[in-house]
Design an enzyme around this catalytic site. Sequence first.
Site, PDB file in Angstrom:
ATOM      1  N   GLY A   8       4.067  -0.067  11.213  1.00  0.00           N
ATOM      2  CA  GLY A   8       3.535  -0.817  10.083  1.00  0.00           C
ATOM      3  C   GLY A   8       3.302  -2.264  10.445  1.00  0.00           C
ATOM      4  CG  ASP A 109      -0.064   4.126   5.586  1.00  0.00           C
ATOM      5  OD1 ASP A 109      -1.256   4.498   5.648  1.00  0.00           O
ATOM      6  OD2 ASP A 109       0.299   3.082   5.017  1.00  0.00           O
ATOM      7  CB  THR A 132       2.488  -5.457   4.720  1.00  0.00           C
ATOM      8  OG1 THR A 132       3.428  -5.315   5.779  1.00  0.00           O
ATOM      9  CG2 THR A 132       1.854  -6.831   4.785  1.00  0.00           C
TER      10      THR A 132
END
Length: 268
Positions: A8, A109, A132
């Site tokens: 990530g 994801d 995020t």
Amino acid sequence: MILTLDVGNMNIQIGGFEGETLRFHSRCASDPKKTEDEYRLLIRDLLELYQVKLDGIEGGILTSVVPSLTPVVQQAAERLIGKRLLVVGAGVKTGLNIRIESPNELGGDMVVNAVAALHKYPKPIAVFDMETATSLSVIDREGAYVGGALMPGLRVSVDAMGDSTAQLPQIPLIRPQKLICSSTVSCMQSGAVYGYAAMTDGLAAQVAEELGEPVTVVLTGSSAELIAPYCKSRVHLDLTLQMDGLRLLYEKNQSRYRKNPEKGGKKG
């Protein structure tokens, strides 16, 4: 053991499965400045920490939302374990019925989350992945991925407030004791956490309204543990959802993996 890696923007998750059991799950900071050798040492040290032997790893799978880091982490892991990794993307069998305008734009994801959620929870499902960015993935009662929403993540939102205002500081994110606070820092913390929880509740309610029936709400990601206790609606906190999804995808693609599992290079 199967190695699972999720790259990530802020964190890299690394897990190890023996059968369906997650033997270890760890997070480290994503750093685009790190070299392949540095990531190889980092992964090796984590495996040693959890007493995992390299010759006991039969394969692995990786998903990434950071294109510049994907080959770096992939090659680091492959050199370490001496096996090729499956990388979530084109050509990987998911079994997911994706009903959106541009299926190729759906992030790996979000695919992984949806695969795991379908396996673990009753449909329809709303998955909030709080990293995020916060992504909302919606799966209907037939099990189809029908879309979702994207929002700034909690940490990004709070940092932007501190960066964009003259008199507000950068703050740590901790659990507030109450909503109505009396200091600047506690007010910011309260507003961030209670506000994000209220947003989650509101979006979940609107998803249920659009689908015309109640939905199972699942929270995952690095901020989920902070937010979940403040949600008024019933939510399922699942911090290993992506690891579970990667394991399931690895199992779905075993025939493909077995065709070329070996990776050249010395272990260690």
